[in-house]
Design an enzyme around this catalytic site. Structure first.
Site, PDB file in Angstrom:
ATOM      1  N   GLY A  12     -33.575 -87.758 -79.203  1.00 50.39           N
ATOM      2  CA  GLY A  12     -34.444 -87.369 -80.405  1.00 50.39           C
ATOM      3  C   GLY A  12     -35.104 -86.030 -80.306  1.00 50.39           C
ATOM      4  O   GLY A  12     -36.105 -85.681 -80.793  1.00 50.39           O
ATOM      5  N   ALA A  13     -34.309 -85.187 -79.723  1.00 48.37           N
ATOM      6  CA  ALA A  13     -34.808 -83.699 -79.371  1.00 48.37           C
ATOM      7  C   ALA A  13     -34.355 -82.638 -80.480  1.00 48.37           C
ATOM      8  O   ALA A  13     -34.575 -81.381 -80.083  1.00 48.37           O
ATOM      9  CB  ALA A  13     -34.264 -83.328 -78.021  1.00 48.37           C
ATOM     10  N   GLY A  18     -39.830 -84.438 -79.625  1.00 46.28           N
ATOM     11  CA  GLY A  18     -38.975 -84.217 -78.616  1.00 46.28           C
ATOM     12  C   GLY A  18     -38.429 -82.852 -78.189  1.00 46.28           C
ATOM     13  O   GLY A  18     -38.217 -82.379 -77.248  1.00 46.28           O
ATOM     14  N   TYR A 163     -42.740-103.371 -86.607  1.00 53.16           N
ATOM     15  CA  TYR A 163     -42.935-102.001 -86.014  1.00 53.16           C
ATOM     16  C   TYR A 163     -43.679-102.030 -84.727  1.00 53.16           C
ATOM     17  O   TYR A 163     -43.207-101.415 -83.864  1.00 53.16           O
ATOM     18  CB  TYR A 163     -43.181-101.055 -87.066  1.00 53.16           C
TER      19      TYR A 163
END
Length: 284
Positions: A12-13, A18, A163
């Site tokens: 997730g960068a 990220g 969640y």
């Protein structure tokens, strides 16, 4: 206290926290594998793996953009192998990729339930599993997971149980693997923000511009992550860190510089334990 020459695999960068962690490491001269799904521009979200790679190179690091869905075992295996082939090894994994759907039981479609658990819990487990054999060969290996302290106050569960469980599963894997791989010298820690962080998720899903103004920038998480990732892996492991506590302990006292609105009121994030709460400390 430098990550120069280290190789990081960050899920997730392509944006947000990220990317901020990647850019902080890049300023040291690190190698970054940008493992994320966004390969083509999305009008709803900023950044792609390619724009992130460009920013990393400009900051002084080396970048490898990798289009990866962390639900895909073969895809993750190939991405980790490409990282090791390109940079000669792997020193650090940052489990940042995550999915969110804040709703109660009756308002959570099973498609959303599955997405959160496949990305958050299963994805963290899968990427860790594929990176660990390479981390065992590193000099100071770290795994950092962006997930909360294990505070079992029911207030965190009652409004969005699916969640919460998905996020807590990430923390449990980090806590468990810290013990499992302690003798291998691999550090497993979790990091969480005290306040909301100004990301696309906060703007688009949680509170719009009003909440963004009450948030801190992703830089606070990046600086806290940098401190953790430069610690000795054999002694700094099995911990649940809060971003501002890390920075205060490391000697940074001016936290107002991280505020989107300096001097303004900050919005607390989910899952930050209150004094006396039923928190699993997680020291190994």
């Amino acid at each position: 206290m430098s990550l120069k020459g280290k190789t990081l695999f960050i899920t997730g960068a392509s944006r947000g926290i990220g990317l901020a962690i990647a850019l902080r490491a890049a300023r040291d001269g690190a190698n970054i594998a940008v493992a994320a799904k966004t390969a083509a521009p999305d009008p709803r979200l900023p950044g792609t793996i390619f724009t992130a790679a460009e920013d990393i190179e400009k900051a002084g690091g080396k970048a490898l953009p990798l289009a990866v869905d962390i639900r895909d075992e073969q895809g993750v295996e190939a991405a980790v192998a490409k990282t090791v082939e390109t940079f000669g090894g792997l020193d650090i994994l940052v489990n940042n990729a995550s999915a969110i759907h804040l709703a109660g039981t009756l308002d959570t479609p099973m498609k959303r339930y599955d997405l959160m658990h496949q990305i958050n819990g299963r994805g963290t487990f899968l990427v860790s599993q594929k990176c660990i054999p390479h981390l065992k060969k590193a000099a100071n290996p770290h795994v950092l997971t962006l997930s909360p302290p294990l505070d079992f106050d029911v207030k965190w569960f009652k409004s969005h149980p699916a969640y919460t469980l998905a996020k807590f599963s990430m923390s449990i894997y980090g806590w468990a693997m810290a013990a499992e791989f302690k003798d291998d010298g691999i550090a497993f820690n979790c990091l969480w923000p005290r306040t909301t962080i100004a990301t696309a998720a906060v703007k688009n899903l949680l509170g719009g511009d009003a909440l963004m103004k009450r948030s801190r920038t992703p830089d606070i998480m990046a600086d806290a992550a940098h401190w953790i990732l430069t610690q000795p892996s054999r002694t700094c492991t099995g911990r649940f860190f809060i971003d501002d506590e890390v920075l205060t302990a490391s000697g940074i006292t001016d936290l107002d510089k991280y505020a989107v609105t300096p001097g303004g009121e900050l919005a607390p994030d989910f899952f930050v334990p209150a004094p006396g709460s039923k928190t699993l400390v997680g020291d190994i």
